[in-house]
Write a protein that holds these residues in place. Sequence first.
Motif, PDB file in Angstrom:
ATOM      1  N   ALA A  36       0.813  -1.214   0.000  1.00 35.71           N
ATOM      2  CA  ALA A  36       0.000   0.000   0.000  1.00 35.71           C
ATOM      3  C   ALA A  36       0.849   1.266   0.000  1.00 35.71           C
ATOM      4  O   ALA A  36       0.388   2.329  -0.429  1.00 35.71           O
ATOM      5  N   GLY A  37       2.089   1.179   0.480  1.00 33.48           N
ATOM      6  CA  GLY A  37       2.973   2.342   0.475  1.00 33.48           C
ATOM      7  C   GLY A  37       2.634   3.372   1.526  1.00 33.48           C
ATOM      8  O   GLY A  37       2.732   4.584   1.276  1.00 33.48           O
ATOM      9  N   ASN A  42      -5.433   7.783  -1.349  1.00 35.16           N
ATOM     10  CA  ASN A  42      -5.828   6.439  -1.757  1.00 35.16           C
ATOM     11  C   ASN A  42      -6.083   6.434  -3.265  1.00 35.16           C
ATOM     12  O   ASN A  42      -6.913   7.198  -3.775  1.00 35.16           O
ATOM     13  N   GLU A  43      -5.381   5.570  -3.987  1.00 35.07           N
ATOM     14  CA  GLU A  43      -5.528   5.502  -5.440  1.00 35.07           C
ATOM     15  C   GLU A  43      -6.636   4.548  -5.863  1.00 35.07           C
ATOM     16  O   GLU A  43      -6.910   4.404  -7.066  1.00 35.07           O
ATOM     17  N   GLY A  44      -7.267   3.861  -4.915  1.00 38.44           N
ATOM     18  CA  GLY A  44      -8.391   2.993  -5.240  1.00 38.44           C
ATOM     19  C   GLY A  44      -8.020   1.624  -5.746  1.00 38.44           C
ATOM     20  O   GLY A  44      -8.900   0.826  -6.080  1.00 38.44           O
ATOM     21  N   PHE A  67      -1.445   3.661  -2.051  1.00 38.26           N
ATOM     22  CA  PHE A  67      -1.544   5.057  -1.651  1.00 38.26           C
ATOM     23  C   PHE A  67      -0.359   5.835  -2.215  1.00 38.26           C
ATOM     24  O   PHE A  67       0.710   5.272  -2.452  1.00 38.26           O
ATOM     25  N   THR A  68      -0.553   7.144  -2.405  1.00 37.15           N
ATOM     26  CA  THR A  68       0.511   8.033  -2.845  1.00 37.15           C
ATOM     27  C   THR A  68       0.734   9.107  -1.793  1.00 37.15           C
ATOM     28  O   THR A  68      -0.230   9.719  -1.295  1.00 37.15           O
ATOM     29  N   SER A 111       2.466  18.068  -2.265  1.00 30.07           N
ATOM     30  CA  SER A 111       1.584  18.657  -3.278  1.00 30.07           C
ATOM     31  C   SER A 111       0.287  19.192  -2.681  1.00 30.07           C
ATOM     32  O   SER A 111      -0.323  20.118  -3.217  1.00 30.07           O
ATOM     33  N   ALA A 112      -0.139  18.617  -1.549  1.00 32.06           N
ATOM     34  CA  ALA A 112      -1.356  19.098  -0.887  1.00 32.06           C
ATOM     35  C   ALA A 112      -1.092  20.300   0.003  1.00 32.06           C
ATOM     36  O   ALA A 112      -2.031  20.895   0.536  1.00 32.06           O
ATOM     37  N   GLY A 113       0.170  20.671   0.184  1.00 33.76           N
ATOM     38  CA  GLY A 113       0.518  21.848   0.974  1.00 33.76           C
ATOM     39  C   GLY A 113       0.676  21.604   2.453  1.00 33.76           C
ATOM     40  O   GLY A 113       0.855  22.556   3.223  1.00 33.76           O
ATOM     41  N   ILE A 114       0.641  20.351   2.873  1.00 35.31           N
ATOM     42  CA  ILE A 114       0.679  20.044   4.301  1.00 35.31           C
ATOM     43  C   ILE A 114       2.039  20.386   4.934  1.00 35.31           C
ATOM     44  O   ILE A 114       2.121  20.648   6.141  1.00 35.31           O
TER      45      ILE A 114
END
Length: 601
Positions: A201-202, A266-268, A272-273, A278-281
């Motif tokens: 799942a990474g 979650n890539e479905g 997971f990525t 990229s989300a700014g967290i």
Amino acid sequence: MTGSLAPPLPVLRKLFAGFLAAATACGCVADENGLSKTKRAESPPSREVAFREVAREVGLDFQHFTGATGEFLFHENMGSGVALLDYDGDGDLDVYFLQGALVDPSKSLKDCLFPPPAGSLPQSGGPQNRLFRNELVEEGKLRFVDVTRQAGVGDQGFGMGAAVGDYDNDGDWDLYVTNFGANVLYRNNGDGTFTDVTSQAGVDDVRWSVSAAFLDYDQDRDLDLFLTNYVDFTVLGNRACLNSLGERDYCSPEVYQPVPDRLFRNEGNGKFTNVTESAGIVTAFGKGLGVVCADFDGDAWIDIYVANDQTPNQLWIHQSDGTFEDMGLMSGTAYNADGLAEAGMGVGAGDFDNDGDEDLFMTHLVKETNTLYVNDGKAKFSDKTRQFSLASPSFAYTGFGTEWFDCDNDGDLDLFAANGAVYIVESLRGEPYPYHQKNQLFRNEGGSRFRDVTGEAGPALDLSEVSRGAAFGDIDNDGDIDIVVANSNGPGRLLLNEAASGHHWLEVRLEGVGSNRHGIGARVGVLRTGQSTLWRRAHTDGSYASASDYRVHFGLGRVSDLVAVVVEWPGGKKETWEQVQADRAITLREGSGKPHGGTPR
């Protein structure tokens, strides 16, 4: 997206048979509209708020192990949490305790100051996390059985916390375990067993993770994962800290540097990525301990609030494009009313004043008080701790696990705080483990103030222990909320709610179709004649390093006639179900209600 992970047909048949057995045991019936219900409960005679501790009585026999050898390693007194989940789908809540470990390779169990009690170790040897199956539905009475070995979830790292969510949308609950060290994602196989899928799942993070939360931040129908990471402490980097008397004690977090939190999309497809950057967290980070996810500004996108230890808290407001902006300072939740960054441990979000938005409550270090942030509906908060009489009662305590819950089913959300010191308590000096404190219960007095009712809540609240995690849910399926408490270097506790007030209640299970399978993040409202709508949300996150019952619980007070139940699904779609009766557990399936034309707030 996840059809390849669904259980085989024989397993589905077995689970369906179990569901039918559970339905028969609890008197459930179902209709074609996606609303299932249980028989109306008899109202017990009125009684004051009361909890009874029954853990060992019902087979919930767990003893936490810190691995302490006298070196005062920083992680030793920060764990651990506990999770509630119906892992076998039989209709009752099972319990998963996080266990500590001996992490110094130069030491052995004989070097420990508090070795595991005789008989507490599994046959495999060292301490491990433990899963207890609830036999309530099968046997008709509350009883737990240790199924750790059969289920395959006996991780032997130093367990900090757990998050519960159905990340592969196959209908059963998966489990993410945070550790002082490498984390673990257990996929539920749907047959009573789990598989460690962390690598595939990474979602591993070898830094010190504490709390985690499943959320659908991008509204793509599957659950993503957020991790709070604490500090850069290592065993080799342990520092010798002294208290005011020159004695060794645990260090302050100020001694160590913070590390960034993580967001995994979650890539479905079982993978997971890492989208933290990229989300700014990563634009801001602190020493993260607690996390709760909710729509704080009313725009139908899930936001993330992080409780940081002695560093400013973050309120990550979703920008409706997959990115977040830290609005902690602008929202009034980064610092308290005195402009101070507090030692944030646990956090809960809930609508305690019944005005339709999510307010925040945080537990803190001794001499700081806990903090209540009241939301104006647009993610602008005010520190109202003193106004609601919550400051002085918490000043002498260090709080960890916490949650908004209606302890007496009167329609107002109350508060519980699991307490336990992190530095030696002066009055306990000389004791083997001088960190224990009593837990606290605060009763909501009609939305105007809170009253400390700890002394009125029964002998379970007289216990003085080093409490950390706390999970909340209806363990015995009787319509009120019980509490499971995880203690550091102490036994797990089950506080059974016996507040037979005669008040009515409703429990709502959600079944997502266009949303994630269990509707995590949805808002549920109960419409009552002549009274304000009660709004709650479907979630498992919050508290400290723990996961709670996802069922949405409502205390209704003396009101038994309901107008309707409204669900605002993730993404903002709203549906209404009418002819809902009180004192029942119901299941609402997305798409089976009537379109709701009104505003959600």
